[in-house]
Design a protein around this motif. Structure first.
Motif, PDB file in Angstrom:
ATOM      1  N   GLY A 128       0.817  -1.213   0.000  1.00 35.24           N
ATOM      2  CA  GLY A 128       0.000   0.000   0.000  1.00 35.24           C
ATOM      3  C   GLY A 128       0.848   1.257   0.000  1.00 35.24           C
ATOM      4  N   TYR A 129       0.231   2.336   0.439  1.00 39.14           N
ATOM      5  CA  TYR A 129       0.928   3.630   0.521  1.00 39.14           C
ATOM      6  C   TYR A 129       1.244   3.877   1.991  1.00 39.14           C
ATOM      7  CZ  TYR A 129       1.824   8.651  -0.096  1.00 39.14           C
ATOM      8  OH  TYR A 129       2.394   9.900  -0.112  1.00 39.14           O
ATOM      9  N   SER A 130       2.463   3.563   2.381  1.00 28.93           N
ATOM     10  CA  SER A 130       2.884   3.697   3.774  1.00 28.93           C
ATOM     11  C   SER A 130       3.996   4.720   3.891  1.00 28.93           C
ATOM     12  CB  SER A 130       3.371   2.348   4.315  1.00 28.93           C
ATOM     13  OG  SER A 130       3.868   2.493   5.627  1.00 28.93           O
ATOM     14  N   LEU A 131       3.712   5.827   4.538  1.00 31.17           N
ATOM     15  CA  LEU A 131       4.715   6.884   4.679  1.00 31.17           C
ATOM     16  C   LEU A 131       5.811   6.503   5.662  1.00 31.17           C
ATOM     17  CD1 LEU A 131       2.490  10.089   4.566  1.00 31.17           C
ATOM     18  CD2 LEU A 131       3.927   9.129   2.765  1.00 31.17           C
ATOM     19  N   GLU A 132       5.597   5.458   6.450  1.00 28.62           N
ATOM     20  CA  GLU A 132       6.660   4.985   7.333  1.00 28.62           C
ATOM     21  C   GLU A 132       7.854   4.493   6.523  1.00 28.62           C
ATOM     22  OE1 GLU A 132       5.214   2.211  10.274  1.00 28.62           O
ATOM     23  OE2 GLU A 132       3.478   3.471  10.684  1.00 28.62           O
ATOM     24  N   LEU A 133       7.594   4.028   5.291  1.00 23.94           N
ATOM     25  CA  LEU A 133       8.691   3.610   4.413  1.00 23.94           C
ATOM     26  C   LEU A 133       9.511   4.802   3.925  1.00 23.94           C
ATOM     27  CD1 LEU A 133       6.845   0.815   2.413  1.00 23.94           C
ATOM     28  CD2 LEU A 133       8.912   0.503   3.782  1.00 23.94           C
ATOM     29  N   PHE A 134       9.001   5.991   4.154  1.00 25.57           N
ATOM     30  CA  PHE A 134       9.748   7.221   3.864  1.00 25.57           C
ATOM     31  C   PHE A 134      10.235   7.890   5.152  1.00 25.57           C
ATOM     32  CE2 PHE A 134       7.147   6.544   0.100  1.00 25.57           C
ATOM     33  CZ  PHE A 134       8.038   6.807  -0.928  1.00 25.57           C
ATOM     34  N   THR A 169       8.966  16.095   0.984  1.00 22.75           N
ATOM     35  CA  THR A 169       9.159  16.643   2.329  1.00 22.75           C
ATOM     36  C   THR A 169       9.809  15.623   3.245  1.00 22.75           C
ATOM     37  OG1 THR A 169       7.272  18.138   2.111  1.00 22.75           O
ATOM     38  CG2 THR A 169       7.980  17.610   4.346  1.00 22.75           C
ATOM     39  N   LEU A 170       9.374  14.364   3.149  1.00 21.89           N
ATOM     40  CA  LEU A 170       9.946  13.315   3.986  1.00 21.89           C
ATOM     41  C   LEU A 170      11.361  12.954   3.555  1.00 21.89           C
ATOM     42  CD1 LEU A 170       6.791  11.041   4.359  1.00 21.89           C
ATOM     43  CD2 LEU A 170       7.903  12.354   6.163  1.00 21.89           C
ATOM     44  N   LEU A 171      11.610  12.910   2.256  1.00 24.78           N
ATOM     45  CA  LEU A 171      12.954  12.566   1.771  1.00 24.78           C
ATOM     46  C   LEU A 171      14.002  13.586   2.217  1.00 24.78           C
ATOM     47  CD1 LEU A 171      12.286  11.334  -1.897  1.00 24.78           C
ATOM     48  CD2 LEU A 171      12.931   9.943   0.070  1.00 24.78           C
ATOM     49  N   LYS A 172      13.603  14.834   2.341  1.00 22.90           N
ATOM     50  CA  LYS A 172      14.543  15.887   2.751  1.00 22.90           C
ATOM     51  C   LYS A 172      15.020  15.713   4.189  1.00 22.90           C
ATOM     52  CE  LYS A 172      12.725  19.342  -0.470  1.00 22.90           C
ATOM     53  NZ  LYS A 172      11.914  20.577  -0.623  1.00 22.90           N
ATOM     54  N   LYS A 173      14.326  14.879   4.959  1.00 20.19           N
ATOM     55  CA  LYS A 173      14.687  14.682   6.362  1.00 20.19           C
ATOM     56  C   LYS A 173      15.731  13.581   6.547  1.00 20.19           C
ATOM     57  CE  LYS A 173      10.159  16.235   8.048  1.00 20.19           C
ATOM     58  NZ  LYS A 173       8.940  15.853   8.813  1.00 20.19           N
ATOM     59  N   PHE A 174      16.044  12.850   5.481  1.00 22.59           N
ATOM     60  CA  PHE A 174      17.041  11.778   5.584  1.00 22.59           C
ATOM     61  C   PHE A 174      18.443  12.366   5.750  1.00 22.59           C
ATOM     62  CE2 PHE A 174      13.583   9.259   4.069  1.00 22.59           C
ATOM     63  CZ  PHE A 174      13.875   7.938   4.379  1.00 22.59           C
ATOM     64  N   ASP A 175      19.258  11.689   6.541  1.00 22.31           N
ATOM     65  CA  ASP A 175      20.646  12.103   6.708  1.00 22.31           C
ATOM     66  C   ASP A 175      21.500  11.689   5.523  1.00 22.31           C
ATOM     67  OD1 ASP A 175      20.747  13.201   9.575  1.00 22.31           O
ATOM     68  OD2 ASP A 175      19.725  11.282   9.840  1.00 22.31           O
ATOM     69  N   ALA A 176      21.131  10.581   4.874  1.00 28.32           N
ATOM     70  CA  ALA A 176      21.849  10.116   3.675  1.00 28.32           C
ATOM     71  C   ALA A 176      20.903   9.240   2.865  1.00 28.32           C
ATOM     72  CB  ALA A 176      23.097   9.328   4.054  1.00 28.32           C
TER      73      ALA A 176
END
Length: 374
Positions: A128-134, A169-176
C-alpha cells in the motif's frame, strides 16, 4: 554497540526479498552494530483499479485459488502452496524475525532499503501507501537508506496522484540517501535537490558465494535449466518453447520461485539452497530482478526476459535494464524467449564482472561505514 534497524520487504515470502534482507543485515553487522528488522503499517494502495483484496486472509485464499488455474502438474501446485505457507516459519528466524511486529523502535539508526521500499504508486495491498517507508514517525537518531528503489513509481506518477510534495518533504529529512537505479535517483534529485549515492543491491554486495556458510552442496544426477519466474508470468507459448529447447539441450527444467507449465520439477528449498541450485545449473532463464542477480553471482549463462509496463500493470523493464547496463550485461536481456538459445550460447567474462563487483562492494561498504561506523 549501535542499535540499527532495517526497514525493508523482509516479511514477503520471496527468495529475493529474503536474501537481500539477510545480505544487508550481514553487511551492517560487519560494522559491529546490533541489527533488528523494523515493520511498517500497511496503508491503502494508491491505485484502486483491480487492486488486491485488503483483507489478508481473503487475499491468501484468492492467491491459493489462483494457483489451481495454472496448467501445471497437481503435485507442483500442492508443493508451491506448502512452500508459501511454510516460508515465514522456516526462514524468518534467520533474520531474527518473529510473529510479533516491531513498529517504531528506539534506534541509533534506521536504514530503509533495499528493495522497492519507495514504490508507493501501485495497487499491491501487501504494501500500500505507507509513509513509514519514507521515514515518517521513526524513533531513530539517524535516518538513511541503502539501495532504495521507487520501482515502477515515476515522477510523473507521483505528480499525477499528487504525492510528490508529501514524499519530497519526507525525503529531505534523511541524513543520507542511497538508491539502486537511475529512476529512483532522478526522483530523489528532483524532490530534494540533492544527489543520492548509487549502490548495488545487497545480494551483489555481500559475497554470498565466498562468505556465506549456509549454502549447501547440491548434487543431482541430471543436468538442468533453472527457470526462475513468478507463477503466471511465463506464458503458455513461452513455456512450450522452453520445454522444446530444454529437451533439445537434454536438460530438465527446474522451476524455482513459481510453478511453471514446462517444469519437470518444482523445487521447494531454502533461500540459501536456491543459490546452490543456481550454481549447479547449466543455464538460467528468468524474468526477475533477483533471478538475474543470482545468475551473476553464481557465474551462470543466463537470459533475462523483459516485461514492459503498460498503464498501471507491473513491468520489470526499468529496473532490469538499469541493473544489466550497470553490470555491462545488457546483451543478456530480451523480450522474446526464443532469443535465449543464442544469448545463452554467448560466454560471459565473469573475471571482468567480478572486478566490477569488487569496486562496487568497496563503495557500498564505505557508504555504510561512513554513516553507521564510529
Amino acid at each position: 554497540m549501535k542499535r540499527v534497524g532495517i526497514m525493508s520487504m523482509q516479511r514477503i515470502a520471496n527468495y529475493g526479498s529474503f536474501l537481500q534482507a539477510y545480505a544487508l543485515k550481514q553487511l551492517i553487522e560487519e560494522l559491529n552494530c546490533k541489527v533488528e528488522f523494523v515493520d511498517y503499517h500497511i496503508g491503502a494502495p494508491i491505485i484502486t483499479e483491480n487492486a488486491d483484496s485488503k483483507n489478508k486472509y481473503i487475499r491468501k485464499i484468492e492467491k491459493g485459488l489462483e494457483i489451481f488455474k495454472y496448467q501445471v502438474p497437481f503435485a507442483h501446485k500442492l508443493s508451491f502452496i506448502r512452500y508459501k505457507q511454510s516460508f515465514a516459519k522456516k526462514y524468518m528466524p534467520f533474520l531474527g524475525i518473529s510473529d510479533d511486529m516491531n513498529y517504531n523502535p528506539t534506534l541509533d539508526c534506521l536504514v530503509i532499503g533495499s528493495d522497492e521500499v519507495f514504490n508507493c504508486i501501485q495497487k499491491n495491498s501487501n504494501v500500500g501507501y505507507s509513509l513509514e517507508l519514507f521515514g515518517k514517525d521513526n524513533h531513530a537518531k539517524k535516518l538513511l537508506t541503502y539501495a532504495a528503489s521507487f520501482g515502477n513509481t515515476t515522477m510523473d506518477k507521483l505528480k499525477k496522484y499528487k504525492k510528490d510534495d508529501e514524499v519530497g518533504t519526507l525525503l529531505k529529512k534523511f541524513d543520507a540517501i542511497s538508491v539502486r537505479d537511475t529512476n529512483s535517483g532522478v526522483i530523489v534529485e528532483q524532490l530534494t535537490g540533492k544527489n543520492p549515492v548509487y549502490n548495488l543491491d545487497p545480494v551483489l554486495i555481500y559475497d554470498y558465494v565466498n562468505c556465506c556458510d549456509k549454502i549447501p552442496d547440491i548434487k543431482t544426477n541430471e543436468k538442468y535449466l533453472v527457470l526462475y519466474a513468478y507463477a503466471g508470468r511465463i506464458s503458455n507459448d513461452e513455456a512450450n518453447w522452453i520445454s522444446v529447447y530444454a529437451k533439445k539441450k537434454k536438460l530438465k527444467v527446474y522451476a524455482i520461485g513459481g510453478v511453471q507449465k514446462c517444469a519437470d520439477r518444482f523445487v521447494d528449498c531454502s533461500p540459501f539452497e536456491v543459490l546452490a541450485y543456481f550454481k549447479n545449473a547449466e543455464e538460467v532463464i528468468t524474468d526477475t530482478f533477483h533471478g538475474t542477480i543470482f545468475s551473476v553471482i553464481t557465474h551462470r549463462q543466463f537470459t533475462t526476459l523483459i516485461r514492459k509496463s503498460v498503464g498501471n500493470s507491473y513491468g520489470n523493464e526499468e529496473k532490469l535494464r538499469d541493473l544489466l547496463e550497470r553490470l555491462g550485461l545488457a546483451d543478456r536481456m530480451t523480450t522474446k524467449v526464443e532469443d535465449a538459445e543464442k544469448i545463452n550460447e554467448k560466454s560471459i567474462d565473469y573475471a571482468k564482472i567480478d572486478k566490477l563487483l569488487k569496486a562496487h562492494r568497496t563503495v557500498a561498504r564505505e557508504y555504510l561505514r561512513k554513516n553507521l561506523g564510529k
